[in-house]
Motif scaffolding. Structure first.
Motif, PDB file in Angstrom:
ATOM      1  N   ALA A 171      -5.684  -4.848   3.466  1.00 34.88           N
ATOM      2  CA  ALA A 171      -4.319  -4.979   2.939  1.00 34.88           C
ATOM      3  C   ALA A 171      -3.584  -6.137   3.581  1.00 34.88           C
ATOM      4  CB  ALA A 171      -3.553  -3.680   3.165  1.00 34.88           C
ATOM      5  N   ASN A 172      -2.645  -6.690   2.824  1.00 32.00           N
ATOM      6  CA  ASN A 172      -1.771  -7.751   3.318  1.00 32.00           C
ATOM      7  C   ASN A 172      -0.349  -7.466   2.855  1.00 32.00           C
ATOM      8  OD1 ASN A 172      -0.438 -10.063   4.057  1.00 32.00           O
ATOM      9  ND2 ASN A 172      -1.556 -11.426   2.697  1.00 32.00           N
ATOM     10  N   PRO A 173       0.470  -6.881   3.707  1.00 31.84           N
ATOM     11  CA  PRO A 173       1.839  -6.551   3.290  1.00 31.84           C
ATOM     12  C   PRO A 173       2.694  -7.770   3.000  1.00 31.84           C
ATOM     13  CG  PRO A 173       1.547  -6.162   5.639  1.00 31.84           C
ATOM     14  CD  PRO A 173       0.182  -6.451   5.083  1.00 31.84           C
ATOM     15  N   GLY A 174       2.216  -8.956   3.353  1.00 32.27           N
ATOM     16  CA  GLY A 174       2.995 -10.170   3.114  1.00 32.27           C
ATOM     17  C   GLY A 174       2.772 -10.814   1.767  1.00 32.27           C
ATOM     18  N   ASP A 175       1.914 -10.243   0.918  1.00 34.20           N
ATOM     19  CA  ASP A 175       1.619 -10.861  -0.376  1.00 34.20           C
ATOM     20  C   ASP A 175       1.682  -9.811  -1.474  1.00 34.20           C
ATOM     21  OD1 ASP A 175       0.768 -12.358  -2.517  1.00 34.20           O
ATOM     22  OD2 ASP A 175      -1.002 -13.178  -1.524  1.00 34.20           O
ATOM     23  N   GLU A 176       2.736  -9.841  -2.275  1.00 36.12           N
ATOM     24  CA  GLU A 176       2.924  -8.881  -3.351  1.00 36.12           C
ATOM     25  C   GLU A 176       2.198  -9.281  -4.628  1.00 36.12           C
ATOM     26  OE1 GLU A 176       7.093  -8.662  -4.001  1.00 36.12           O
ATOM     27  OE2 GLU A 176       7.497  -7.515  -2.170  1.00 36.12           O
ATOM     28  N   ARG A 177       1.545 -10.451  -4.632  1.00 36.72           N
ATOM     29  CA  ARG A 177       0.904 -10.944  -5.843  1.00 36.72           C
ATOM     30  C   ARG A 177      -0.576 -10.590  -5.920  1.00 36.72           C
ATOM     31  NH1 ARG A 177       4.609 -12.431  -9.772  1.00 36.72           N
ATOM     32  NH2 ARG A 177       6.492 -13.146  -8.682  1.00 36.72           N
ATOM     33  N   VAL A 178      -1.084  -9.916  -4.904  1.00 33.00           N
ATOM     34  CA  VAL A 178      -2.493  -9.518  -4.910  1.00 33.00           C
ATOM     35  C   VAL A 178      -2.588  -8.037  -4.595  1.00 33.00           C
ATOM     36  CG1 VAL A 178      -3.247 -11.820  -4.178  1.00 33.00           C
ATOM     37  CG2 VAL A 178      -2.890 -10.036  -2.459  1.00 33.00           C
ATOM     38  N   SER A 179      -3.734  -7.465  -4.958  1.00 31.97           N
ATOM     39  CA  SER A 179      -4.004  -6.073  -4.610  1.00 31.97           C
ATOM     40  C   SER A 179      -5.401  -6.016  -4.006  1.00 31.97           C
ATOM     41  CB  SER A 179      -3.889  -5.178  -5.853  1.00 31.97           C
ATOM     42  OG  SER A 179      -3.997  -3.809  -5.505  1.00 31.97           O
ATOM     43  N   ILE A 180      -5.963  -4.836  -3.890  1.00 31.58           N
ATOM     44  CA  ILE A 180      -7.271  -4.644  -3.265  1.00 31.58           C
ATOM     45  C   ILE A 180      -8.287  -4.342  -4.354  1.00 31.58           C
ATOM     46  CG2 ILE A 180      -8.604  -3.295  -1.611  1.00 31.58           C
ATOM     47  CD1 ILE A 180      -5.980  -2.674  -0.179  1.00 31.58           C
ATOM     48  N   GLY A 181      -9.320  -5.185  -4.442  1.00 34.57           N
ATOM     49  CA  GLY A 181     -10.371  -4.975  -5.417  1.00 34.57           C
ATOM     50  C   GLY A 181     -11.306  -3.852  -5.015  1.00 34.57           C
ATOM     51  N   ALA A 182     -12.243  -3.541  -5.911  1.00 32.19           N
ATOM     52  CA  ALA A 182     -13.150  -2.409  -5.688  1.00 32.19           C
ATOM     53  C   ALA A 182     -14.039  -2.602  -4.472  1.00 32.19           C
ATOM     54  CB  ALA A 182     -14.009  -2.187  -6.933  1.00 32.19           C
ATOM     55  N   ARG A 183     -14.240  -3.831  -4.045  1.00 28.91           N
ATOM     56  CA  ARG A 183     -15.022  -4.098  -2.834  1.00 28.91           C
ATOM     57  C   ARG A 183     -14.177  -4.838  -1.802  1.00 28.91           C
ATOM     58  NH1 ARG A 183     -17.466  -0.802  -5.122  1.00 28.91           N
ATOM     59  NH2 ARG A 183     -19.634  -0.830  -5.819  1.00 28.91           N
ATOM     60  N   ALA A 184     -12.851  -4.771  -1.965  1.00 27.81           N
ATOM     61  CA  ALA A 184     -11.926  -5.473  -1.068  1.00 27.81           C
ATOM     62  C   ALA A 184     -12.346  -6.949  -1.002  1.00 27.81           C
ATOM     63  CB  ALA A 184     -11.879  -4.798   0.294  1.00 27.81           C
ATOM     64  N   LEU A 185     -12.357  -7.536   0.203  1.00 29.65           N
ATOM     65  CA  LEU A 185     -12.788  -8.930   0.358  1.00 29.65           C
ATOM     66  C   LEU A 185     -14.123  -9.003   1.092  1.00 29.65           C
ATOM     67  CD1 LEU A 185      -9.385 -10.621   1.285  1.00 29.65           C
ATOM     68  CD2 LEU A 185     -10.591 -10.727  -0.912  1.00 29.65           C
ATOM     69  N   THR A 186     -14.973  -7.982   0.875  1.00 35.91           N
ATOM     70  CA  THR A 186     -16.267  -7.935   1.556  1.00 35.91           C
ATOM     71  C   THR A 186     -17.422  -8.319   0.644  1.00 35.91           C
ATOM     72  OG1 THR A 186     -16.750  -5.614   1.045  1.00 35.91           O
ATOM     73  CG2 THR A 186     -15.368  -6.058   2.976  1.00 35.91           C
ATOM     74  N   GLY A 187     -17.178  -8.544  -0.629  1.00 36.97           N
ATOM     75  CA  GLY A 187     -18.231  -8.899  -1.567  1.00 36.97           C
ATOM     76  C   GLY A 187     -17.653  -9.114  -2.948  1.00 36.97           C
ATOM     77  N   ALA A 188     -18.488  -9.547  -3.868  1.00 35.70           N
ATOM     78  CA  ALA A 188     -18.005  -9.991  -5.179  1.00 35.70           C
ATOM     79  C   ALA A 188     -18.313  -9.019  -6.308  1.00 35.70           C
ATOM     80  CB  ALA A 188     -18.598 -11.359  -5.505  1.00 35.70           C
ATOM     81  N   ASP A 189     -18.817  -7.821  -6.010  1.00 31.11           N
ATOM     82  CA  ASP A 189     -19.062  -6.862  -7.084  1.00 31.11           C
ATOM     83  C   ASP A 189     -17.773  -6.590  -7.857  1.00 31.11           C
ATOM     84  OD1 ASP A 189     -21.732  -6.579  -6.761  1.00 31.11           O
ATOM     85  OD2 ASP A 189     -21.702  -4.458  -6.223  1.00 31.11           O
ATOM     86  N   TYR A 190     -17.933  -6.358  -9.152  1.00 33.94           N
ATOM     87  CA  TYR A 190     -16.801  -6.135 -10.059  1.00 33.94           C
ATOM     88  C   TYR A 190     -15.850  -7.329 -10.066  1.00 33.94           C
ATOM     89  CZ  TYR A 190     -18.522  -1.348 -10.152  1.00 33.94           C
ATOM     90  OH  TYR A 190     -19.331  -0.236 -10.291  1.00 33.94           O
ATOM     91  N   HIS A 191     -16.354  -8.492  -9.656  1.00 31.62           N
ATOM     92  CA  HIS A 191     -15.617  -9.764  -9.756  1.00 31.62           C
ATOM     93  C   HIS A 191     -14.316  -9.764  -8.972  1.00 31.62           C
ATOM     94  CE1 HIS A 191     -18.490 -10.436 -12.969  1.00 31.62           C
ATOM     95  NE2 HIS A 191     -18.037  -9.376 -13.612  1.00 31.62           N
ATOM     96  N   GLY A 192     -14.173  -8.834  -8.019  1.00 31.47           N
ATOM     97  CA  GLY A 192     -12.936  -8.759  -7.249  1.00 31.47           C
ATOM     98  C   GLY A 192     -11.811  -8.059  -7.978  1.00 31.47           C
ATOM     99  N   HIS A 193     -12.096  -7.395  -9.093  1.00 35.93           N
ATOM    100  CA  HIS A 193     -11.045  -6.788  -9.914  1.00 35.93           C
ATOM    101  C   HIS A 193     -10.473  -5.524  -9.268  1.00 35.93           C
ATOM    102  CE1 HIS A 193     -12.841  -8.780 -13.785  1.00 35.93           C
ATOM    103  NE2 HIS A 193     -12.295  -9.649 -12.945  1.00 35.93           N
ATOM    104  N   VAL A 194      -9.244  -5.226  -9.664  1.00 35.01           N
ATOM    105  CA  VAL A 194      -8.499  -4.072  -9.156  1.00 35.01           C
ATOM    106  C   VAL A 194      -8.602  -2.940 -10.180  1.00 35.01           C
ATOM    107  CG1 VAL A 194      -6.245  -3.243  -8.397  1.00 35.01           C
ATOM    108  CG2 VAL A 194      -6.926  -5.628  -7.957  1.00 35.01           C
ATOM    109  N   PHE A 195      -8.913  -1.735  -9.704  1.00 36.61           N
ATOM    110  CA  PHE A 195      -9.057  -0.559 -10.554  1.00 36.61           C
ATOM    111  C   PHE A 195      -8.053   0.514 -10.124  1.00 36.61           C
ATOM    112  CE2 PHE A 195     -13.037  -2.766 -10.794  1.00 36.61           C
ATOM    113  CZ  PHE A 195     -13.643  -2.439 -12.005  1.00 36.61           C
TER     114      PHE A 195
END
Length: 769
Positions: A315-339
């Motif tokens: 998480a990054n409380p300083g950025d309201e324009r992003v969220s956490i993808g299905a694999r966070a920032l540890t890999g590219a599965d699901y293309h980084g998309h948020v579910f």
């Protein structure tokens, strides 16, 4: 100036092994999974846990760096947005007279990688790198700063064990054109841009090297590349440090290079030890607020620490324009998309331990509300229908098709039919407001989300001849069954959403009439529409069978083929692969918690013993074909007093990312399963719940656990709770904030005040399970 002694201390992991996760040697089948498991992140930057030592030509995959929000498409119109990797800023080569010193992966029996959970750092050690005429010991450390999320640090120490040769250390970047177009690359800074999304990043880097405590001046080789040369001798100690500053720009007109250079300059002035101290202090603060202590089960303790580490990293409380993808920032599965994973499985952790992060994640949904409105309009409904897969704008990012295990093209209907996402977002907004009392967020963002999602469901549920409103043609959490009618989870959550929208309208009208007048005018909500919402809420087909108390998962479910999953024990693939998609769709086999998820989120919908009856019915029908499923089942089992079964579900969920028998995490850790395990322990075993006047606790610990301790944030207050099973006692301490109420089991509320620790005899207060 690099202080050798200080670096020596830095390169040692935390002394307490309970904070460490380590692996030794090299396993080519699991290397990519280890890279996910040992990833470091701060919610803005994520770096996979690749090996830091010199690599030969047959080991060339860079340690991927991901930047939150750095999405792009392969073409402007048809492709879906994908999270694009940035350059690897940690490449290092050791050059000898005979060529590069090569660390062949299969030869590294002595190589050890350690993830220091307490410090948020990855360390590695190779006891001996050997080549003709030289032998050396190598130790490394890397982290991305939790104090200043733009910064990353790499430390390397070489101890020359034998050999006197001329050697060159070459530091550079790798993978500088992996999906990004270069704009500028010179000695100390590089700038890249995406092709279609209007994003760009700048990476500024600075390095230094000392030999036996003396600075060695390097040679600039251009394009983020430098080298240092010297002659080795036995006993020599070489210390290398590299800092990087990374800045993302969201508009094409802004070149982020100057900001990255400024960030790097401040870090270099502070020094690597200062950057490290600030980073470790930030992690200490996070652990103080979020750690969960289990006495009596070391494996659960480590799994929880691993989960909390990745949750704090995501998480990054300083950025309201992003969220956490299905694999966070540890890999590219699901293309980084948020579910829906974020709202249902992650938000509880942030709401109760890091409200600032929870707020930022919900603001992402507010900023993408127009995308949700556009999707609803395009499909013929009103209000806001959130994207099943979301990236930058809130436009639907789910692919239209995929290739199945049999290599056949499979249409993907989730983007159009998995609509419960709108109720899931509204649920998270409500839970956040209930737990934090953040009225400003409610007035400025949360109310609009709940009203617009409530409006969607009011238009989506259609009145039919039986006098009830039906929601047809959807997919519930159980994705084995598509295009179904009246999914219980969807319908009940939709009804809940509409009712909360009515509550919000009444609350704003009463407490902030000017706010309500402005919002109602802008959204064009009048009394006639509110009246219609009330009618819809009372007529949605969303009730259990009056005789059995069972919710039918969807219309016709009870008539489907019953398959005994025990007959397929030991399988290594989900049941839709075993049975085939067609037979699975005609069976009662469930992919993941569906009615059980409803039981977890809205337990008050299940009167008396009907909760236990629904769990008893649906649990044996679930094959847990999703990583989200075990923790949700465990949460419900714990609340029902089935603690040992819940513990088995905890271990099943933890094994997804921690067991070396699993090789399915090469695309990143399963962040929702990690959040689910936190929920299982705190909301399940401890029985934490929200109340209007405080919080409730109803412990149901596994028999072997001696105690469970954790912290909670509630409406500006901070409290610690310890459940001592050996003494059958609960201890609660209000560490900051105004007095509040605590309810233990079925007992009357008790007041908590600072300086007056509360002790409760659980044998006298717990209601029967």
């Amino acid at each position: 100036m690099i202080e050798t002694g200080t670096m020596e201390q830095m390169l040692r992991p935390t002394a307490d092994p309970a904070w460490l996760l380590a692996t030794e040697g090299y396993d080519p089948l699991r290397e990519s999974s280890f890279e996910s498991r040992f990833a470091i992140s701060n919610g803005f930057l994520g770096v996979r846990g690749g090996r830091a030592a010199t690599r030969g030509a047959r080991w060339v995959v860079p340690a991927r760096t991901y930047v939150a929000g750095l999405f792009d498409k392969s073409d402007a119109q048809h492709a879906i947005p994908e999270l694009i990797p940035a350059a690897d800023w940690m490449k290092l080569r050791i050059l000898l007279p005979g060529g590069a010193l090569i660390q062949h992966p299969g030869d590294v029996s002595s190589h050890r990688i350690t993830l220091d959970l307490q410090r948020g750092a990855l360390l590695s050690e190779c006891s001996r790198l050997k080549a003709p005429d030289i032998s050396l010991r190598l130790r490394t450390l890397r982290f991305v700063s939790l104090s200043d999320r733009a910064l990353g640090l790499q430390l390397i120490q070489l101890e020359i064990e034998e050999g006197e040769v001329e050697v060159t250390l070459e530091a550079s970047f790798e993978g500088m054109n992996l999906g990004l177009a270069s704009v500028q690359i010179d000695q100390h800074v590089g700038v890249w841009r995406t092709e279609h999304s209007g994003k760009s990043i700048a990476m500024a880097s600075g390095s230094s090297l000392q030999v036996d405590g003396h600075d060695l001046f390097g040679t600039a080789l251009g394009q983020l590349k430098s080298s240092w040369s010297w002659k080795t001798r036995a006993g020599q100690v070489v210390c290398f440090e590299r800092s990087v500053a990374i800045v993302r720009s969201d508009v094409e007109a802004f070149n982020p290079a100057a900001a990255a250079i400024e960030k790097l300059g401040a870090a270099r002035q502070l020094g690597w030890h200062g950057v490290t101290a600030a980073h470790e202090a930030a992690w200490a603060s996070r652990w103080l607020l979020s750690d969960v202590l289990v006495d009596g089960d070391a494996s659960v303790q480590q799994a929880l620490r691993f989960a909390i580490y990745h949750l704090n990293s995501a998480a990054n409380p300083g950025d309201e324009r992003v969220s956490i993808g299905a694999r966070a920032l540890t890999g590219a599965d699901y293309h980084g998309h948020v579910f829906w994973d974020t709202e249902i499985f992650l938000l509880p952790f942030y709401i109760f331990t890091w409200p600032e992060a929870a707020r930022a994640l919900l603001m992402y949904r507010f900023h993408t509300l127009d995308g949700a409105r556009a999707k609803a309009t395009r499909m013929g409904w009103r209000g806001a229908l959130y994207a099943w897969e979301s990236a930058l704008t809130g436009a639907e990012a789910a692919p239209a098709q995929a290739i199945g295990p049999d290599r056949q093209v499979i249409p993907i209907l989730c983007g159009s039919q998995e609509q419960h996402i709108s109720a899931d977002v509204a649920y998270a907004v409500w839970q956040y407001w209930q737990a934090t009392g953040d009225d400003r967020f409610l007035r400025e963002a949360g109310a609009e989300i709940i009203l617009e999602t409530g409006r969607f469901w009011s238009s989506r549920a259609k009145l039919e001849a039986d006098g009830r409103r039906h929601i047809r043609g959807v997919i519930g959490p159980d994705e084995y069954h598509e295009d179904i009618d009246d999914n219980a989870y969807t319908n009940v959550m939709a009804r809940w959403n509409v009712r909360r929208a009515l509550d919000i309208a009444a609350l704003l009208h009463e407490r902030w009439p000017e706010c309500w007048q402005s919002l109602a005018s802008r959204l064009d909500i009048g009394e006639a529409e509110l009246k219609q919402w009330r009618i819809v809420a009372e007529s949605i087909a969303a009730n259990p069978d009056p005789k059995t108390g069972l919710f039918q998962e969807f219309s016709g479910y009870f008539e489907l083929e019953r398959i005994n999953l025990a007959d397929y024990a030991g399988r290594s693939v989900p049941m839709d692969v075993v049975l085939g998609r067609e037979r699975t769709q005609k069976s009662q086999v469930i992919k993941q918690a569906d009615v059980v998820a409803l039981l977890a989120l809205l337990p008050n919908e299940f009167a008396g013993e009907t909760g236990a009856e629904n769990f008893r019915y649906y649990e044996p029908r679930c094959d847990h074909g999703s990583s989200l499923s075990p923790a949700m089942h465990g949460l419900v089992a714990a609340r029902l007093g089935q603690s040992e079964k819940a513990l088995r579900y905890f271990r099943k969920a933890a094994a997804i990312d921690l067991s070396d028998t699993h090789v399915a995490i090469d695309g990143g850790v399963h962040i929702a399963a990690l959040g689910g395990n936190w929920m299982l322990v705190v909301l399940g075993f401890a029985g934490l719940s929200l109340r209007d006047d405080g919080i409730g606790v109803d412990p149901q610990l596994p028999a072997a656990w001696r105690s469970l301790s954790f912290g909670v944030q509630w409406r500006g207050r901070s409290l610690k709770i310890r459940i001592d099973q050996e003494k059958n006692r609960l201890e609660a301490t209000l560490e900051s904030g105004a007095p509040m109420m605590l309810v233990v089991g079925g007992a009357p509320p008790r007041e908590l005040r600072q300086g007056n620790a509360l002790q409760v005899d659980l044998s006298a207060e717990l209601a029967p399970a």
